[in-house]
Design a protein around this motif. Structure first.
Motif, PDB file in Angstrom:
ATOM      1  N   UNK A 197       0.851  -1.181   0.000  1.00 29.98           N
ATOM      2  CA  UNK A 197       0.000   0.000   0.000  1.00 29.98           C
ATOM      3  C   UNK A 197       0.894   1.240   0.000  1.00 29.98           C
ATOM      4  N   UNK A 198       0.777   2.042  -1.044  1.00 29.09           N
ATOM      5  CA  UNK A 198       1.546   3.277  -1.137  1.00 29.09           C
ATOM      6  C   UNK A 198       0.692   4.454  -0.689  1.00 29.09           C
ATOM      7  N   UNK A 199       1.343   5.426  -0.051  1.00 22.07           N
ATOM      8  CA  UNK A 199       0.653   6.660   0.323  1.00 22.07           C
ATOM      9  C   UNK A 199       0.341   6.802   1.797  1.00 22.07           C
ATOM     10  N   UNK A 200       0.622   5.782   2.609  1.00 18.55           N
ATOM     11  CA  UNK A 200       0.395   5.902   4.051  1.00 18.55           C
ATOM     12  C   UNK A 200       1.556   6.694   4.663  1.00 18.55           C
ATOM     13  N   UNK A 201       1.223   7.792   5.362  1.00 16.55           N
ATOM     14  CA  UNK A 201       2.275   8.633   5.932  1.00 16.55           C
ATOM     15  C   UNK A 201       2.164   8.807   7.442  1.00 16.55           C
TER      16      UNK A 201
ATOM     17  N   UNK B  65       5.243  -0.042   3.994  1.00 20.91           N
ATOM     18  CA  UNK B  65       4.247   0.177   2.945  1.00 20.91           C
ATOM     19  C   UNK B  65       3.482  -1.106   2.638  1.00 20.91           C
ATOM     20  N   UNK B  66       3.027  -1.772   3.703  1.00 22.43           N
ATOM     21  CA  UNK B  66       2.295  -3.017   3.498  1.00 22.43           C
ATOM     22  C   UNK B  66       1.193  -3.167   4.534  1.00 22.43           C
TER      23      UNK B  66
ATOM     24  N   UNK C 197      -9.159  -9.615  10.160  1.00 25.80           N
ATOM     25  CA  UNK C 197      -8.338  -8.540  10.726  1.00 25.80           C
ATOM     26  C   UNK C 197      -7.384  -8.011   9.667  1.00 25.80           C
ATOM     27  N   UNK C 198      -6.905  -6.775   9.888  1.00 27.90           N
ATOM     28  CA  UNK C 198      -5.942  -6.153   8.989  1.00 27.90           C
ATOM     29  C   UNK C 198      -4.970  -5.345   9.830  1.00 27.90           C
ATOM     30  N   UNK C 199      -3.694  -5.435   9.488  1.00 30.41           N
ATOM     31  CA  UNK C 199      -2.654  -4.718  10.222  1.00 30.41           C
ATOM     32  C   UNK C 199      -1.746  -3.998   9.229  1.00 30.41           C
ATOM     33  N   UNK C 200      -1.836  -2.664   9.200  1.00 29.41           N
ATOM     34  CA  UNK C 200      -1.066  -1.858   8.258  1.00 29.41           C
ATOM     35  C   UNK C 200       0.215  -1.342   8.905  1.00 29.41           C
ATOM     36  N   UNK C 201       1.246  -1.190   8.083  1.00 35.75           N
ATOM     37  CA  UNK C 201       2.537  -0.661   8.543  1.00 35.75           C
ATOM     38  C   UNK C 201       3.054   0.310   7.487  1.00 35.75           C
ATOM     39  N   UNK C 202       2.998   1.605   7.806  1.00 31.82           N
ATOM     40  CA  UNK C 202       3.398   2.612   6.825  1.00 31.82           C
ATOM     41  C   UNK C 202       4.886   2.560   6.508  1.00 31.82           C
ATOM     42  N   UNK C 203       5.710   2.108   7.447  1.00 31.18           N
ATOM     43  CA  UNK C 203       7.155   2.060   7.219  1.00 31.18           C
ATOM     44  C   UNK C 203       7.537   1.014   6.177  1.00 31.18           C
TER      45      UNK C 203
ATOM     46  N   UNK D 270      -2.761   4.497   8.451  1.00 28.43           N
ATOM     47  CA  UNK D 270      -2.789   3.062   8.743  1.00 28.43           C
ATOM     48  C   UNK D 270      -4.179   2.639   9.208  1.00 28.43           C
ATOM     49  N   UNK D 271      -4.761   3.438  10.093  1.00 27.74           N
ATOM     50  CA  UNK D 271      -6.086   3.116  10.625  1.00 27.74           C
ATOM     51  C   UNK D 271      -7.136   3.143   9.517  1.00 27.74           C
ATOM     52  N   UNK D 272      -7.055   4.119   8.628  1.00 24.74           N
ATOM     53  CA  UNK D 272      -8.010   4.216   7.529  1.00 24.74           C
ATOM     54  C   UNK D 272      -7.946   2.980   6.635  1.00 24.74           C
ATOM     55  N   UNK D 273      -6.721   2.546   6.306  1.00 24.83           N
ATOM     56  CA  UNK D 273      -6.540   1.358   5.468  1.00 24.83           C
ATOM     57  C   UNK D 273      -7.070   0.112   6.179  1.00 24.83           C
ATOM     58  N   UNK D 274      -6.738  -0.027   7.456  1.00 22.00           N
ATOM     59  CA  UNK D 274      -7.208  -1.183   8.221  1.00 22.00           C
ATOM     60  C   UNK D 274      -8.726  -1.232   8.263  1.00 22.00           C
ATOM     61  N   UNK D 275      -9.368  -0.097   8.520  1.00 23.50           N
ATOM     62  CA  UNK D 275     -10.832  -0.062   8.601  1.00 23.50           C
ATOM     63  C   UNK D 275     -11.465  -0.380   7.251  1.00 23.50           C
ATOM     64  N   UNK D 276     -10.871   0.144   6.170  1.00 26.17           N
ATOM     65  CA  UNK D 276     -11.408  -0.135   4.830  1.00 26.17           C
ATOM     66  C   UNK D 276     -11.349  -1.628   4.536  1.00 26.17           C
ATOM     67  N   UNK D 277     -10.248  -2.271   4.911  1.00 33.56           N
ATOM     68  CA  UNK D 277     -10.100  -3.698   4.652  1.00 33.56           C
ATOM     69  C   UNK D 277     -10.987  -4.543   5.559  1.00 33.56           C
ATOM     70  N   UNK D 278     -11.161  -4.125   6.799  1.00 29.47           N
ATOM     71  CA  UNK D 278     -11.998  -4.887   7.726  1.00 29.47           C
ATOM     72  C   UNK D 278     -13.467  -4.859   7.334  1.00 29.47           C
ATOM     73  N   UNK D 279     -13.847  -3.904   6.460  1.00 25.85           N
ATOM     74  CA  UNK D 279     -15.218  -3.842   5.961  1.00 25.85           C
ATOM     75  C   UNK D 279     -15.466  -4.813   4.808  1.00 25.85           C
ATOM     76  N   UNK D 280     -14.409  -5.414   4.274  1.00 24.69           N
ATOM     77  CA  UNK D 280     -14.545  -6.364   3.163  1.00 24.69           C
ATOM     78  C   UNK D 280     -15.000  -7.713   3.724  1.00 24.69           C
ATOM     79  N   UNK D 281     -15.992  -8.310   3.066  1.00 26.64           N
ATOM     80  CA  UNK D 281     -16.480  -9.628   3.490  1.00 26.64           C
ATOM     81  C   UNK D 281     -15.340 -10.632   3.485  1.00 26.64           C
ATOM     82  N   UNK D 282     -15.232 -11.399   4.559  1.00 24.30           N
ATOM     83  CA  UNK D 282     -14.226 -12.441   4.658  1.00 24.30           C
ATOM     84  C   UNK D 282     -12.972 -12.025   5.408  1.00 24.30           C
ATOM     85  N   UNK D 283     -12.801 -10.729   5.666  1.00 23.07           N
ATOM     86  CA  UNK D 283     -11.614 -10.253   6.389  1.00 23.07           C
ATOM     87  C   UNK D 283     -11.884 -10.326   7.887  1.00 23.07           C
TER      88      UNK D 283
END
Length: 65
Positions: free
Chosen positions: A7-11, A39-40, A31-37, A16-29
């Motif tokens: 994931x590019x663009x996390x600063x 970029x994944x 949990x999601x754990x983002x790391x801006x350092x 990170x929280x926005x990306x995690x929440x977006x992914x946790x709203x997807x059916x089948x997910x």
């Protein structure tokens, strides 16, 4: 199943929280754990990769598998 996508663009922690929440709203997910350092985000569950990338893109970031 665990999957890591790039994931590019996390600063900041809010990004990170926005990306995690977006992914946790997807059916089948479960949990999601983002790391801006690194970029994944690591996603747990059985969601389709295309749906994960789409959710991140819709949240305003650029994702790739």
């Amino acid at each position: 199943m665990s999957e890591t996508i790039t994931v590019e663009g996390m600063t900041c922690g809010h990004c990170e929280q926005t990306v995690e929440e977006a992914l946790e709203d997807v059916d089948g997910v479960t949990s999601a754990s983002a790391d801006r350092e690194t970029e994944s985000v690591t996603v747990e569950g059985n969601a389709d990769t295309t749906e994960l990338i789409s959710a991140v893109d819709e949240a305003g970031y650029e994702a790739s598998a």
